[in-house]
Design a protein around this motif. Structure first.
Motif, PDB file in Angstrom:
ATOM      1  N   LYS A 110     -82.273 -19.804  23.179  1.00  0.00           N
ATOM      2  CA  LYS A 110     -83.147 -20.963  23.368  1.00  0.00           C
ATOM      3  C   LYS A 110     -83.401 -21.719  22.066  1.00  0.00           C
ATOM      4  O   LYS A 110     -83.763 -22.890  22.081  1.00  0.00           O
ATOM      5  CB  LYS A 110     -84.448 -20.534  24.038  1.00  0.00           C
ATOM      6  CG  LYS A 110     -84.179 -20.094  25.465  1.00  0.00           C
ATOM      7  CD  LYS A 110     -85.412 -19.934  26.301  1.00  0.00           C
ATOM      8  CE  LYS A 110     -85.041 -19.674  27.746  1.00  0.00           C
ATOM      9  NZ  LYS A 110     -84.390 -18.358  27.956  1.00  0.00           N
ATOM     10  N   ASP A 141     -89.208 -15.056  25.416  1.00  0.00           N
ATOM     11  CA  ASP A 141     -88.259 -15.849  24.626  1.00  0.00           C
ATOM     12  C   ASP A 141     -88.619 -17.313  24.407  1.00  0.00           C
ATOM     13  O   ASP A 141     -88.525 -17.822  23.306  1.00  0.00           O
ATOM     14  CB  ASP A 141     -86.872 -15.802  25.274  1.00  0.00           C
ATOM     15  CG  ASP A 141     -86.163 -14.503  24.965  1.00  0.00           C
ATOM     16  OD1 ASP A 141     -86.667 -13.755  24.106  1.00  0.00           O
ATOM     17  OD2 ASP A 141     -85.132 -14.245  25.590  1.00  0.00           O
ATOM     18  N   GLY A 255     -80.733 -17.629  34.617  1.00  0.00           N
ATOM     19  CA  GLY A 255     -82.073 -17.535  35.184  1.00  0.00           C
ATOM     20  C   GLY A 255     -82.453 -18.864  35.819  1.00  0.00           C
ATOM     21  O   GLY A 255     -82.396 -19.050  37.028  1.00  0.00           O
ATOM     22  N   ASN A 256     -82.799 -19.821  34.956  1.00  0.00           N
ATOM     23  CA  ASN A 256     -83.253 -21.130  35.425  1.00  0.00           C
ATOM     24  C   ASN A 256     -82.128 -22.132  35.659  1.00  0.00           C
ATOM     25  O   ASN A 256     -82.381 -23.302  35.915  1.00  0.00           O
ATOM     26  CB  ASN A 256     -84.216 -21.724  34.404  1.00  0.00           C
ATOM     27  CG  ASN A 256     -85.625 -21.702  34.930  1.00  0.00           C
ATOM     28  OD1 ASN A 256     -85.832 -21.880  36.128  1.00  0.00           O
ATOM     29  ND2 ASN A 256     -86.576 -21.497  34.057  1.00  0.00           N
TER      30      ASN A 256
END
Ligand SMILES: *Cc1c(COP(=O)(O)O)cnc(C)c1O
Length: 463
Positions: A110, A141, A255-256
């Motif tokens: 990220k 995170d 994930g997203n």
């Protein structure tokens, strides 16, 4: 380049206007009005560039309201904090390639987007003489990456809520040891869901939101997606050169749907099946895997796992994919998303599933397999995977065939030392930079699970 909403009811806006926006006013997500398809010649030009030069060229396709020299400066500044000269090095391990995305300040991918977003925020705020207060909740995170993205920046303060004693020790230290005066860590005596609920209710309090100019840094931010496209180009060039081939496969721990969506856009820009397919790897939270394999996008409970940054059910970037899947038909996108909001499920036809599978393969990897993969991969190659990366490697290996396989390493194993040590059967050595965190002074406000208390704290400290 102008930007539109996936639901088609927002007047066109410029790049700069997308930077502080979450959702479009019509409830859709913001997307560029077209995705450039690159020519053979353009692609070969990009191949020669270093990471920062490549970033500049890619960003220029999407940004026409910031001058090139300013953009160049922002990129230099954003990636100065990385420990690797190549920013995202590509290493061959056994017979696969690993794209290491964890060389930024918080040792997870990220940072690549949030280091850039931090400098971009600062520039735009200086231009407009505005100030903002960023507010967010984190299970690990994102919070630390956002904090490092804006530490020491002018006209920005950040308030990050995390559940007290419920994130890993390293993750907590990465937040609480950042003692710059614009950083406020709030440890809530509750769970991650409690933190989220508090944040949500503060954003719903419109008067409070307006008064303190509250902003998010969530994963639907377009600039974040755009920053992540660069390393897909980067790894494609490095591996296709090495293997002397045209097509590669890339496995992405998901994930997203933000990271893999950047991969999908890169696939469109490169054309010709240069990225032959993307492998969508999920843990037991498998809604996206069920979508790719069976056309079943139906909501289930979130299950906590050892790859916590992928413990997500409603993938916030999925709507963007649907929009392109339906050839930029915003009416259809809106209809489907509204149906999903009501019924919590979308069922796709067999023909549609076939079409999805032209771009994606998918596997869901359970926690036992994840631990086993960390152990086996270490035994075979001597390389230690973090639990998120292990999910991607295992899924990638399930589909290994003639195409060179690239697996994205989204976090460094030292960020999850408990799980990784358990898998390996010995304690892993922490890098010196992380070891050092244990000795640094910390600043954190411990608050009860109480919206009013958090509100009071923010109103005292906000800029
Ligand atoms: C956020 C995160 C992911 C998931 O990425 P998405 O963009 O949400 O799909 C995977 N691994 C790690 C380590 C992360 O922090």
């Amino acid at each position: 380049m102008k930007y539109v909403s996936t639901r088609g009811e927002m007047p066109k806006i410029d790049f700069k206007d997308t930077v502080f926006e979450g959702l479009a006013p019509d409830g859709g997500l913001i997307v560029p009005e077209r995705i450039p398809r690159l020519s053979e010649k353009e692609i070969e030009e990009l191949r020669k560039l270093n990471y920062q030069e490549l970033a500049l060229k890619i960003f220029k396709y999407y940004i026409s309201d910031i001058e090139e020299k300013d953009l160049k400066e922002l990129i230099e500044k954003a990636y100065k904090t990385f420990r690797a000269k190549d920013i995202t090095p590509v290493v061959k391990v056994g017979d696969i390639y690993i794209l290491e995305l964890f060389h930024g300040p918080t040792w997870a991918f990220k940072d690549i987007a949030l280091q850039f977003l931090g400098v971009l925020f600062e520039k735009l705020l200086l231009e407009t003489e505005k100030k903002i207060n960023i507010l967010g909740a984190t299970s690990g995170d994102t919070g630390s990456a956002a904090i490092y993205g804006v530490r020491g920046k002018k006209n920005i303060a950040i308030f990050i809520l995390h559940p007290y004693k419920k994130v890993s020790e390293v993750q907590a230290l990465m937040m609480t040891t950042v003692t710059d005066s614009n950083i406020y860590n709030i440890a809530i005596e509750g769970t991650f869901d409690d933190c989220q609920a508090i944040v949500k209710s503060l954003f719903m309090d419109l008067e409070f939101k307006r008064k303190y100019r509250l902003t998010t840094v969530n994963s639907i931010n377009w600039a974040r997606i755009m920053s992540q496209m660069v390393y897909y180009f980067w790894v494609y060039f490095r591996v296709s050169e090495k293997e002397n081939c045209e097509s590669v496969r890339i496995s992405v721990p998901t994930g997203n749907f933000g990271d893999i969506f950047a991969g999908y856009l890169t696939k469109l820009m490169l054309g010709k099946k240069r990225i032959e397919r993307l492998i969508l790897a999920t843990n037991e939270n498998d809604i996206l895997c069920r979508f790719v394999n069976k056309g079943d996008y139906s909501l289930r409970e979130v299950r906590p796992t050892i790859s916590p940054s992928m413990d997500i059910q409603v993938a916030s970037n999925f709507e963007r994919y649907l929009y392109y899947f339906y050839n930029e038909d915003s009416k259809k996108t809106k209809e489907i998303m509204e149906k999903f909001a009501k019924e919590k499920a979308i069922k796709f036809s067999e023909e549609e599933v076939k079409r999805v599978q032209k771009d994606f393969l998918s596997a869901s990897i359970n926690q036992e397999e994840t631990l086993e993969t960390i152990k086996e991969f270490y035994k075979e190659t001597g390389y230690i995977l973090d639990p998120h990366t292990a999910v991607g490697v295992k899924a990638g290996l399930k589909f290994k065939d003639k195409y060179p396989l690239i697996c994205l390493a989204t976090a460094h194993p030292a960020k999850f030392p408990e799980t990784v040590s358990k898998a390996l059967g010995f304690s892993i050595k922490l890098p010196e930079e992380i070891e050092k965190l244990y000795k640094l002074p910390q600043r954190v406000e411990i608050l009860p699970m109480d919206v009013e208390k958090v509100k009071t704290f923010i109103s005292e400290k906000a800029i």
